[in-house]
Design an enzyme around this catalytic site. Structure first.
Site, mmCIF file in Angstrom:
data_model
loop_
_atom_site.group_PDB
_atom_site.id
_atom_site.type_symbol
_atom_site.label_atom_id
_atom_site.label_comp_id
_atom_site.label_asym_id
_atom_site.label_seq_id
_atom_site.Cartn_x
_atom_site.Cartn_y
_atom_site.Cartn_z
ATOM 1 N N LYS A 51 -4.613 2.868 -3.189
ATOM 2 C CA LYS A 51 -3.837 2.293 -2.100
ATOM 3 C C LYS A 51 -4.708 2.034 -0.862
ATOM 4 O O LYS A 51 -4.451 1.100 -0.100
ATOM 5 C CB LYS A 51 -2.660 3.209 -1.754
ATOM 6 C CG LYS A 51 -1.599 3.263 -2.851
ATOM 7 C CD LYS A 51 -1.037 1.880 -3.132
ATOM 8 C CE LYS A 51 0.152 1.915 -4.079
ATOM 9 N NZ LYS A 51 0.761 0.583 -4.301
ATOM 10 N N SER A 89 0.874 -1.165 0.000
ATOM 11 C CA SER A 89 0.000 0.000 0.000
ATOM 12 C C SER A 89 0.917 1.222 0.000
ATOM 13 O O SER A 89 1.828 1.309 -0.815
ATOM 14 C CB SER A 89 -0.943 -0.012 1.204
ATOM 15 O OG SER A 89 -1.793 1.113 1.188
ATOM 16 N N TYR A 147 -4.132 8.364 -6.859
ATOM 17 C CA TYR A 147 -3.243 7.370 -6.260
ATOM 18 C C TYR A 147 -3.758 6.847 -4.918
ATOM 19 O O TYR A 147 -3.850 5.633 -4.696
ATOM 20 C CB TYR A 147 -1.867 8.004 -6.081
ATOM 21 C CG TYR A 147 -0.826 7.144 -5.406
ATOM 22 C CD1 TYR A 147 -0.306 6.022 -6.040
ATOM 23 C CD2 TYR A 147 -0.348 7.479 -4.141
ATOM 24 C CE1 TYR A 147 0.659 5.241 -5.424
ATOM 25 C CE2 TYR A 147 0.619 6.707 -3.523
ATOM 26 C CZ TYR A 147 1.125 5.584 -4.166
ATOM 27 O OH TYR A 147 2.087 4.821 -3.545
#
Length: 294
Positions: A178, A160, A174
């Site tokens: 994650k 992650s 982004y």
């Protein structure tokens, strides 16, 4: 006793003997294992005696790694595959099994990061982050799971990010991908622990890799200010990852700063939000003064 490997940036890292013993002779599949954190994990796992199958794009980094297969007594195999393609992953894993036998661990390192303001990112940017970072983590795990269920002390490791528990301006594409990796891995950990498979999630901060360098082209000034600091080295993250996965830890926070950040965001979310807002406002005021010449 420690197992040591020389990384290509001349940084020496070591694994404790107990960790090296876990990885020795284990068939490890590493996605994105030809560059960045993935390459450091590949080299360190090979140094511990693992049999490693790397799945990565067919780029110069992959070609350079493939040219080194003779260095490791047949323990390194490389397979060109895009993690967004289940068919390519399936074919690559078939080849990996043929060379190294049943898969005993999956380490999903493949990922992308394109920072930018929400209004400047395209729809494809948002979709690509989910395809590569989220689905590109799930697909290799799903395809390898039948092997993992038959292997003693099998493990799954997902990458992650610190941006997977603290989202920041500029990471609107982004961070969600994650966060998704984090959520899926936690659910998977609960499901697979009774079956003898451990699941570990790693939350790196900024890491000195080609990907971080590429981010500079589109990273907003506010994000740069919020993420300022000395990046970790890829070998240091790889070491923490391999130690954590070997011991079955559910969470790996590779350095003190990340551990502190995780604690603060968990215990004082409003304070975190106020601090982030203050940094952003300071940067934007500076930009306004510059633009007006005052």
């Amino acid at each position: 006793m420690n197992t040591r490997v020389q990384h290509n940036d001349s940084t020496q890292v070591q694994l404790p003997a107990a960790t090296a013993a876990y990885w020795a002779d284990r068939h490890v599949v590493i996605t994105g294992g030809s560059s960045g954190i993935g390459l450091a994990v590949t080299e360190l796992a090979l140094g511990a005696g693992a049999k490693v199958s790397v799945l990565a794009l067919g780029d110069p980094a992959m070609s350079a790694l493939a040219a080194r297969t003779g260095e490791f007594d047949g323990r390194l195999a490389t397979f060109t595959a895009n993690v967004t393609s289940p068919d390519q992953i399936r074919t690559a894993l078939h080849g990996a099994r043929s060379q190294h036998g049943p898969i005993g661990a999956v380490i999903a390192c493949a990922g992308i990061a394109k920072p930018g303001y929400f209004t400047e990112l395209s729809e494809s940017d948002f979709r690509n982050h989910m395809e590569v970072n989220y689905f590109g983590t799930l697909t290799p795990i799903r395809e390898a799971l039948p092997d993992l269920l038959t292997v003693d002390r099998a493990s799954i490791t997902a990458i992650s990010s610190a941006a997977g528990f603290l989202s920041l301006i500029g990471y609107s594409a982004y961070s969600p991908s994650k966060f998704a990796v984090r959520a899926a891995a936690e659910a998977l950990r609960q499901e697979l622990k009774p079956k003898g498979i451990t699941v570990t999630v790693v939350y790196p901060p900024d890491v000195d890799t080609p990907q971080l360098a590429a981010e500079a082209a589109t990273k907003p000034r506010e994000l740069s200010a919020l993420s300022s600091g000395t990046p970790m080295t890829a070998p240091a993250v790889a070491r923490a990852l391999l130690i954590g996965a070997a011991s079955g830890k559910p969470t790996v926070l590779p350095n003190l700063a990340t551990r502190i950040l995780r604690r603060i965001t968990t215990t004082a979310p409003e304070l975190t939000a106020h601090y982030v807002d203050w940094i952003i406002a300071r940067i934007q005021r500076g930009r306004q003064r510059t633009s007006t010449g005052s």
